[in-house]
Design a protein around this motif. Structure first.
Motif, PDB file in Angstrom:
ATOM      1  N   LEU A   1      -9.327   4.494   2.679  1.00  0.00           N
ATOM      2  CA  LEU A   1      -9.803   3.252   3.298  1.00  0.00           C
ATOM      3  C   LEU A   1      -9.725   3.367   4.809  1.00  0.00           C
ATOM      4  CD1 LEU A   1      -8.173   0.404   1.189  1.00  0.00           C
ATOM      5  CD2 LEU A   1     -10.583   0.838   1.441  1.00  0.00           C
ATOM      6  N   PHE A   2     -10.677   2.733   5.475  1.00  0.00           N
ATOM      7  CA  PHE A   2     -10.674   2.654   6.925  1.00  0.00           C
ATOM      8  C   PHE A   2     -10.791   1.187   7.311  1.00  0.00           C
ATOM      9  CE2 PHE A   2     -12.381   6.815   5.962  1.00  0.00           C
ATOM     10  CZ  PHE A   2     -11.635   7.633   6.806  1.00  0.00           C
TER      11      PHE A   2
ATOM     12  N   LEU B   1       0.828  -1.205   0.000  1.00  0.00           N
ATOM     13  CA  LEU B   1       0.000   0.000   0.000  1.00  0.00           C
ATOM     14  C   LEU B   1       0.862   1.255   0.000  1.00  0.00           C
ATOM     15  CD1 LEU B   1      -2.743  -1.105   2.524  1.00  0.00           C
ATOM     16  CD2 LEU B   1      -3.035  -0.746   0.080  1.00  0.00           C
ATOM     17  N   CYS B   2       1.960   1.226   0.730  1.00  0.00           N
ATOM     18  CA  CYS B   2       2.870   2.375   0.753  1.00  0.00           C
ATOM     19  C   CYS B   2       3.570   2.540  -0.591  1.00  0.00           C
ATOM     20  CB  CYS B   2       3.893   2.211   1.865  1.00  0.00           C
ATOM     21  SG  CYS B   2       3.164   2.271   3.511  1.00  0.00           S
ATOM     22  N   ASP B   3       3.872   1.443  -1.260  1.00  0.00           N
ATOM     23  CA  ASP B   3       4.511   1.509  -2.589  1.00  0.00           C
ATOM     24  C   ASP B   3       3.594   2.145  -3.625  1.00  0.00           C
ATOM     25  OD1 ASP B   3       6.764   0.345  -1.549  1.00  0.00           O
ATOM     26  OD2 ASP B   3       6.268  -1.673  -2.249  1.00  0.00           O
ATOM     27  N   LEU B   4       2.284   2.053  -3.410  1.00  0.00           N
ATOM     28  CA  LEU B   4       1.322   2.651  -4.341  1.00  0.00           C
ATOM     29  C   LEU B   4       1.108   4.142  -4.079  1.00  0.00           C
ATOM     30  CD1 LEU B   4      -1.405  -0.127  -4.517  1.00  0.00           C
ATOM     31  CD2 LEU B   4       0.226   0.511  -6.289  1.00  0.00           C
ATOM     32  N   GLY B   5       1.853   4.701  -3.121  1.00  0.00           N
ATOM     33  CA  GLY B   5       1.729   6.130  -2.836  1.00  0.00           C
ATOM     34  C   GLY B   5       0.733   6.447  -1.748  1.00  0.00           C
ATOM     35  N   ASN B   6       0.533   5.531  -0.846  1.00  0.00           N
ATOM     36  CA  ASN B   6      -0.392   5.735   0.257  1.00  0.00           C
ATOM     37  C   ASN B   6       0.369   5.772   1.569  1.00  0.00           C
ATOM     38  OD1 ASN B   6      -2.761   5.586  -1.404  1.00  0.00           O
ATOM     39  ND2 ASN B   6      -2.428   3.386  -1.508  1.00  0.00           N
ATOM     40  N   LYS B   7      -0.282   6.293   2.578  1.00  0.00           N
ATOM     41  CA  LYS B   7       0.264   6.342   3.921  1.00  0.00           C
ATOM     42  C   LYS B   7      -0.671   5.528   4.808  1.00  0.00           C
ATOM     43  CE  LYS B   7       1.345   9.767   7.465  1.00  0.00           C
ATOM     44  NZ  LYS B   7       1.327  11.205   7.758  1.00  0.00           N
ATOM     45  N   VAL B   8      -0.131   4.582   5.554  1.00  0.00           N
ATOM     46  CA  VAL B   8      -0.936   3.715   6.411  1.00  0.00           C
ATOM     47  C   VAL B   8      -0.694   4.122   7.863  1.00  0.00           C
ATOM     48  CG1 VAL B   8      -1.481   1.350   7.048  1.00  0.00           C
ATOM     49  CG2 VAL B   8      -0.713   1.846   4.730  1.00  0.00           C
TER      50      VAL B   8
ATOM     51  N   ILE C   1      -5.922   4.297   5.702  1.00  0.00           N
ATOM     52  CA  ILE C   1      -5.053   4.380   4.521  1.00  0.00           C
ATOM     53  C   ILE C   1      -5.342   5.719   3.868  1.00  0.00           C
ATOM     54  CG2 ILE C   1      -4.489   3.390   2.289  1.00  0.00           C
ATOM     55  CD1 ILE C   1      -5.822   0.952   4.500  1.00  0.00           C
ATOM     56  N   HIS C   2      -4.319   6.533   3.805  1.00  0.00           N
ATOM     57  CA  HIS C   2      -4.447   7.912   3.342  1.00  0.00           C
ATOM     58  C   HIS C   2      -3.686   8.062   2.024  1.00  0.00           C
ATOM     59  CE1 HIS C   2      -5.185  12.174   4.047  1.00  0.00           C
ATOM     60  NE2 HIS C   2      -3.966  12.394   3.554  1.00  0.00           N
ATOM     61  N   SER C   3      -4.355   8.567   0.999  1.00  0.00           N
ATOM     62  CA  SER C   3      -3.724   8.806  -0.295  1.00  0.00           C
ATOM     63  C   SER C   3      -2.929  10.106  -0.219  1.00  0.00           C
ATOM     64  CB  SER C   3      -4.776   8.892  -1.394  1.00  0.00           C
ATOM     65  OG  SER C   3      -4.171   9.248  -2.619  1.00  0.00           O
ATOM     66  N   ILE C   4      -1.622  10.022  -0.462  1.00  0.00           N
ATOM     67  CA  ILE C   4      -0.772  11.202  -0.398  1.00  0.00           C
ATOM     68  C   ILE C   4      -1.026  12.111  -1.592  1.00  0.00           C
ATOM     69  CG2 ILE C   4       1.623  12.004  -0.387  1.00  0.00           C
ATOM     70  CD1 ILE C   4       2.319   9.385   1.075  1.00  0.00           C
TER      71      ILE C   4
END
Length: 130
Positions: free
Chosen positions: A29-30, A3-10, A19-22
């Motif tokens: 996502l929650f 998930l972090c590799d896809l540009g998200n912050k967990v 899960i927060h989209s940077i």
């Protein structure tokens, strides 16, 4: 990490995760914590393409544990003759050693025999004298 590799912050909290989209600067996502596992409802995020979550398991070793640590040769025979409902027709190859089976095959060494008598009265036996 996927998930972090896809540009998200967990973000993991005590009772939930986010899960927060940077790139979009919003939460996508929650999840909630159930026992010690964070559960995420992936159906709630149809607009986002998240296809990175994968779980793999070795089917042969899974069935080895399910059937009471049966030998892989026996599992192979059961699979070929279709004797167990739900048992997949997968190759059962012994490519590693099962830790539980290894512990079960270990034997204990016996106690050293005693050369002296530890009883004081006639016919008195302690468990160490047996």
């Amino acid at each position: 990490s996927q998930l972090c590799d896809l540009g998200n912050k967990v973000i993991f909290e005590k009772t939930h995760c986010i899960i927060h989209s940077i790139s979009e600067n919003k939460s996508i996502l929650f999840g909630h914590r159930h026992n010690n596992v964070y559960m995420i409802d992936l159906h709630a995020s149809i607009e986002y393409e998240i296809i990175c979550l994968v779980s793999t398991s070795d089917v042969s070793w899974l069935w080895h544990r399910r059937l009471g640590h049966a030998s892989l040769d026996l599992l192979s025979k059961l699979s070929k003759k279709d004797l167990v409902i739900g048992l997949p027709n997968a190759p059962f190859i012994k490519d590693k050693l099962c830790h539980a089976c290894q512990l079960g095959k270990q034997t204990k060494t016996s106690f050293k025999s005693k050369n002296m008598v530890s009883t004081t009265r006639c016919l008195e036996l302690f468990h160490m004298d047996l």
